[in-house]
Design a protein around this motif. Structure first.
Motif, mmCIF file in Angstrom:
data_model
loop_
_atom_site.group_PDB
_atom_site.id
_atom_site.type_symbol
_atom_site.label_atom_id
_atom_site.label_comp_id
_atom_site.label_asym_id
_atom_site.label_seq_id
_atom_site.Cartn_x
_atom_site.Cartn_y
_atom_site.Cartn_z
ATOM 1 N N PRO A 65 0.746 -1.027 -0.143
ATOM 2 C CA PRO A 65 0.145 0.010 0.035
ATOM 3 C C PRO A 65 1.037 1.306 0.081
ATOM 4 C CG PRO A 65 0.252 -1.055 2.100
ATOM 5 C CD PRO A 65 1.056 -2.061 1.418
ATOM 6 N N GLU A 66 0.291 2.373 -0.497
ATOM 7 C CA GLU A 66 0.921 3.407 -0.345
ATOM 8 C C GLU A 66 0.786 4.044 1.440
ATOM 9 O OE1 GLU A 66 2.600 5.468 -2.617
ATOM 10 O OE2 GLU A 66 2.473 3.811 -3.829
ATOM 11 N N PRO A 67 1.664 4.901 1.755
ATOM 12 C CA PRO A 67 1.328 5.197 2.939
ATOM 13 C C PRO A 67 0.266 5.899 3.344
ATOM 14 C CG PRO A 67 3.617 5.837 2.229
ATOM 15 C CD PRO A 67 2.935 5.474 1.050
ATOM 16 N N ARG A 68 -0.488 5.546 4.535
ATOM 17 C CA ARG A 68 -1.960 6.062 4.857
ATOM 18 C C ARG A 68 -1.568 7.652 5.255
ATOM 19 N NH1 ARG A 68 -4.274 2.995 9.526
ATOM 20 N NH2 ARG A 68 -3.812 1.130 8.032
ATOM 21 N N GLU A 69 -2.677 8.438 4.905
ATOM 22 C CA GLU A 69 -2.679 10.016 5.277
ATOM 23 C C GLU A 69 -2.112 10.188 6.563
ATOM 24 O OE1 GLU A 69 -5.542 13.752 5.738
ATOM 25 O OE2 GLU A 69 -6.278 11.733 4.976
ATOM 26 N N GLN A 70 -2.408 9.524 7.823
ATOM 27 C CA GLN A 70 -1.761 9.875 9.170
ATOM 28 C C GLN A 70 -0.518 9.252 9.181
ATOM 29 O OE1 GLN A 70 -4.351 7.671 8.227
ATOM 30 N NE2 GLN A 70 -5.108 6.347 9.810
ATOM 31 N N ALA A 71 0.080 8.937 8.323
ATOM 32 C CA ALA A 71 1.590 8.310 8.625
ATOM 33 C C ALA A 71 2.553 9.663 8.888
ATOM 34 C CB ALA A 71 2.176 7.503 7.302
ATOM 35 N N ALA A 72 2.401 10.648 7.819
ATOM 36 C CA ALA A 72 3.190 11.774 8.323
ATOM 37 C C ALA A 72 3.092 12.405 9.758
ATOM 38 C CB ALA A 72 3.101 12.825 6.999
ATOM 39 N N HIS A 73 1.545 12.494 9.772
ATOM 40 C CA HIS A 73 1.181 13.273 11.298
ATOM 41 C C HIS A 73 1.894 12.351 12.480
ATOM 42 C CE1 HIS A 73 -1.414 15.937 9.242
ATOM 43 N NE2 HIS A 73 -1.825 15.301 8.759
ATOM 44 N N ALA A 74 1.668 10.926 12.402
ATOM 45 C CA ALA A 74 2.165 10.234 13.471
ATOM 46 C C ALA A 74 3.791 10.225 13.552
ATOM 47 C CB ALA A 74 1.871 8.805 13.107
ATOM 48 N N ALA A 75 4.492 10.499 12.464
ATOM 49 C CA ALA A 75 6.171 10.732 12.509
ATOM 50 C C ALA A 75 6.307 11.919 13.047
ATOM 51 C CB ALA A 75 6.461 10.628 11.034
ATOM 52 N N ALA A 76 5.328 12.947 12.773
ATOM 53 C CA ALA A 76 5.765 14.240 13.522
ATOM 54 C C ALA A 76 5.477 14.020 14.986
ATOM 55 C CB ALA A 76 4.740 15.150 13.223
ATOM 56 N N ARG A 77 4.584 13.355 15.462
ATOM 57 C CA ARG A 77 4.440 13.167 16.810
ATOM 58 C C ARG A 77 5.258 12.524 17.639
ATOM 59 N NH1 ARG A 77 -1.487 10.397 15.013
ATOM 60 N NH2 ARG A 77 -2.502 12.563 14.084
ATOM 61 N N ARG A 78 5.796 11.264 16.838
ATOM 62 C CA ARG A 78 6.924 10.774 17.348
ATOM 63 C C ARG A 78 8.270 11.575 17.459
ATOM 64 N NH1 ARG A 78 4.979 6.739 13.573
ATOM 65 N NH2 ARG A 78 7.057 7.329 12.062
ATOM 66 N N ALA A 79 8.315 12.388 16.598
ATOM 67 C CA ALA A 79 9.376 13.603 16.590
ATOM 68 C C ALA A 79 9.141 14.480 17.915
ATOM 69 C CB ALA A 79 9.538 14.311 15.347
ATOM 70 N N GLY A 80 7.995 14.838 17.980
ATOM 71 C CA GLY A 80 7.836 15.600 19.443
ATOM 72 C C GLY A 80 8.140 14.922 20.461
ATOM 73 N N ILE A 81 7.706 13.535 20.569
ATOM 74 C CA ILE A 81 8.169 12.872 21.992
ATOM 75 C C ILE A 81 9.453 12.519 22.020
ATOM 76 C CG2 ILE A 81 7.838 10.291 21.480
ATOM 77 C CD1 ILE A 81 6.467 12.076 24.406
ATOM 78 N N SER A 82 10.271 12.568 21.000
ATOM 79 C CA SER A 82 11.659 12.183 20.684
ATOM 80 C C SER A 82 12.624 13.279 21.245
ATOM 81 C CB SER A 82 12.233 11.935 19.188
ATOM 82 O OG SER A 82 13.374 11.688 18.932
ATOM 83 N N GLU A 83 12.119 14.462 20.909
ATOM 84 C CA GLU A 83 12.898 15.613 21.376
ATOM 85 C C GLU A 83 12.848 15.866 22.763
ATOM 86 O OE1 GLU A 83 12.638 20.591 20.665
ATOM 87 O OE2 GLU A 83 11.469 18.965 19.436
ATOM 88 N N LEU A 84 11.608 15.424 23.599
ATOM 89 C CA LEU A 84 11.443 15.386 24.976
ATOM 90 C C LEU A 84 11.945 14.493 25.923
ATOM 91 C CD1 LEU A 84 7.338 16.123 25.154
ATOM 92 C CD2 LEU A 84 9.386 17.796 25.396
ATOM 93 N N HIS A 85 12.528 13.609 25.251
ATOM 94 C CA HIS A 85 13.333 12.413 25.923
ATOM 95 C C HIS A 85 14.451 11.760 25.054
ATOM 96 C CE1 HIS A 85 10.223 11.716 28.859
ATOM 97 N NE2 HIS A 85 9.303 11.983 27.920
ATOM 98 N N PRO A 86 15.312 12.719 24.931
ATOM 99 C CA PRO A 86 16.742 12.353 24.033
ATOM 100 C C PRO A 86 17.529 11.434 25.011
ATOM 101 C CG PRO A 86 17.169 14.473 25.230
ATOM 102 C CD PRO A 86 15.464 13.849 25.502
ATOM 103 N N GLY A 87 17.961 10.340 24.150
ATOM 104 C CA GLY A 87 19.204 9.328 24.701
ATOM 105 C C GLY A 87 18.311 8.359 25.675
ATOM 106 N N ARG A 88 17.024 8.226 25.540
ATOM 107 C CA ARG A 88 16.369 7.308 26.248
ATOM 108 C C ARG A 88 15.472 6.293 25.230
ATOM 109 N NH1 ARG A 88 15.694 9.225 31.536
ATOM 110 N NH2 ARG A 88 15.121 6.974 31.951
ATOM 111 N N THR A 89 15.511 5.079 25.499
ATOM 112 C CA THR A 89 14.954 4.155 24.682
ATOM 113 C C THR A 89 13.195 4.185 25.384
ATOM 114 O OG1 THR A 89 16.527 2.709 24.488
ATOM 115 C CG2 THR A 89 14.297 1.720 24.074
ATOM 116 N N ILE A 90 12.269 4.464 24.309
ATOM 117 C CA ILE A 90 10.801 4.518 24.530
ATOM 118 C C ILE A 90 10.201 3.360 24.117
ATOM 119 C CG2 ILE A 90 8.931 6.093 24.304
ATOM 120 C CD1 ILE A 90 11.000 8.412 23.783
ATOM 121 N N VAL A 91 9.378 2.700 24.922
ATOM 122 C CA VAL A 91 8.599 1.481 24.586
ATOM 123 C C VAL A 91 7.091 1.662 24.848
ATOM 124 C CG1 VAL A 91 8.121 -0.987 24.952
ATOM 125 C CG2 VAL A 91 10.601 0.022 24.982
#
Length: 494
Positions: A37-63
């Motif tokens: 399939p082509e990436p669903r519409e929300q894939a880009a939005h979800a990636a931006a959300r992951r980037a947001g939580i990544s920025e808040l928790h640098p250097g930590r593995t998040i599960v």
């Protein structure tokens, strides 16, 4: 890791176990040829959300686990719904595979993300025909790793590979603990202590509670995709209310008419969405004074009001949350209209102040000013409205003990783990979506109000989007003034 082996049914299984049968059932299957399939519409939005939580928790593995199915009785489960944080960070929605786990691993400049899940079983395995919980013959095929990777725009791996990842973790890992308690327990056992409990590292917060808080606060402001999904949920909910009104004859004819209301609305929720976003409240007569009346086992009588609090959850899991209070006979009595108009005035006053820059608590305070003034005018309070509004008094709250607003999104009560200073004391921002839902509830045995008011409960609830310069009522198309409501019922042929 926790044992994820499905619950055994060997004591009643009749599945053949001979090698001859296994060879036969595993052979002569056509090749599956499904284009990625082509990436669903929300894939880009979800990636931006992951980037947001990544920025808040640098250097930590998040599960972030999706979670497991929850047992309803014995070997029967409730329909699976993943943890909302997992849905938010992946965008997967109602197709999510049970037991999936999202892992974000630090890479020096951010995080690499891998989605672990149980991929489709080969026809040479016993699982696909012999496992009633996850086998393809029983619950349908699961997607391949490649299909999900293409669909969600994220790296994927088989769930069986997660063990090796866990073995390489230390106590600095952060886990959404309430998503999959068995998985969290296995982490704790392997790492020798509660995960997420290590000292701060490079300024990153150290606790799982902080991760849960940040994931909740990440959802306070909705992106464009989320707003679109909420609009879809509201539209489906309007159709559900239309269905209920059209079904009023059947509702009135049944001794448990409230359940006919519930069933009619739920049919629409399943037809146009995933399901209901929460248990439908169908509260007729004095049941409307019970705020979370979900037994719905009462009759719906001519002359009564029926309070219906319901919302459709669409396949992305975003849900509406709407309440309308309807006169069963088609027209309000004089007292019913008086109460209804007071609640409507409170709702409209609260909506009128919504704009970026106010504090969230001002919405509730504005509605309460109207509720206090009306109940004082009617002589129900032991003092004036101003006296009642004093923090030490609050007499008017006897008739409306709940709050006026809550955030709305993936959860009907969204962002629940956000800090108080970000929620009730937070500043309203464009993109926030929340309810406005004042009410008045006069219990059937309340001696502080005249007899003609007793047993009347009214709530009007709408879903509100904060815009750049004000607000939009997403549910304005669902009739809400007394004349609109009466016309709505009349148009149904009653």
């Amino acid at each position: 890791m926790a044992d994820t082996t499905p619950r055994a049914t060997s004591n009643r299984s009749t599945t053949p176990g001979s090698s001859t049968f296994k060879d036969y059932i595993g052979s002569q299957w056509a090749e599956r040829e499904r284009p990625l399939p082509e990436p669903r519409e929300q894939a880009a939005h979800a990636a931006a959300r992951r980037a947001g939580i990544s920025e808040l928790h640098p250097g930590r593995t998040i599960v972030v686990p999706a979670g497991q199915a929850k047992v309803r009785s014995n070997d029967c489960d409730y329909p699976f719904r993943p943890h909302s944080a997992f849905a938010h960070l992946t965008g997967w929605g109602s197709e999510t595979v049970v037991g999936s786990v999202l892992v974000m691993t630090p890479n020096g400049s951010g995080h690499d993300t891998t989605l672990y899940f149980r991929a489709t079983a080969g026809r040479d395995s016993e699982e696909f025909y012999a496992n009633p919980e996850i086998g393809e013959f029983w619950v349908g095929p699961r997607p391949s790793l490649a299909e999900v990777a293409a669909d969600l725009g994220v790296a994927t791996a088989d769930l069986g590979d997660l063990d090796a990842v866990v073995d390489g973790l230390d106590a600095t890992v952060l886990v959404v603990r309430d998503a999959d308690t068995d998985l969290t327990r296995s982490f704790d056992e392997r790492l020798g202590s509660a995960v997420g409990g290590a000292p701060e590292q490079d300024g990153a917060p150290a606790t799982d509670d902080v991760l849960a808080r940040d994931l909740s606060e990440l959802r306070l402001v909705k992106d464009a995709y989320e707003v679109h999904e909420l609009r879809q949920a509201v539209a489906a909910t309007k159709a559900g209310f239309d269905d209920v009104i059209a079904d009023f004859d059947a509702v009135l004819a049944h001794p448990r008419g409230e359940r006919i209301v519930e069933g009619t609305f739920n049919r629409r929720a399943r037809a146009d969405g995933n399901t209901v976003g929460y248990d439908t409240i169908a509260a007729s007569g004095h049941h409307a004074c019970i705020l979370h009346w979900t037994r719905n086992d009462g009759a719906v009588q001519p002359g009564d009001l029926i309070l219906i609090d319901a919302g459709v959850e669409v396949d992305s899991y975003y849900t509406a949350d709407i309440t309308r209070t309807l006169p069963v006979s088609g027209t309000f009595t004089e007292v019913q209209r008086m109460v209804y108009e007071a609640v409507l005035e409170a709702a409209d006053a609260a909506f009128a102040i919504v704009k970026p820059g106010i504090t969230f608590r001002q919405v509730h305070a504005t509605a309460m000013e109207v509720i206090a003034r009306k109940t004082a005018e009617w002589g129900f309070l032991p003092g004036t409205a101003d006296e009642s509004l004093q923090p030490e008094n609050q007499f008017h709250r006897r008739y409306m003990v709940h709050g006026t607003s809550h955030h709305l999104g993936l959860d009907v009560h969204d962002c629940a783990k956000a800090r108080r200073e970000m929620y009730i004391d937070g500043v309203v921002q464009p993109g926030m979506v929340f309810t406005i839902e004042p009410g008045l509830y006069f219990q059937q045995d309340d001696l502080t109000v005249p007899e003609e008011f007793r047993g009347i409960g009214v709530r009007i609830e709408d879903d509100i989007l904060v815009t750049e310069d004000g607000a939009e009522n997403l549910s304005i198309g669902i009739p809400r003034t007394p004349s609109e409501v009466e016309g709505w019922i009349a148009r149904s042929g009653r």
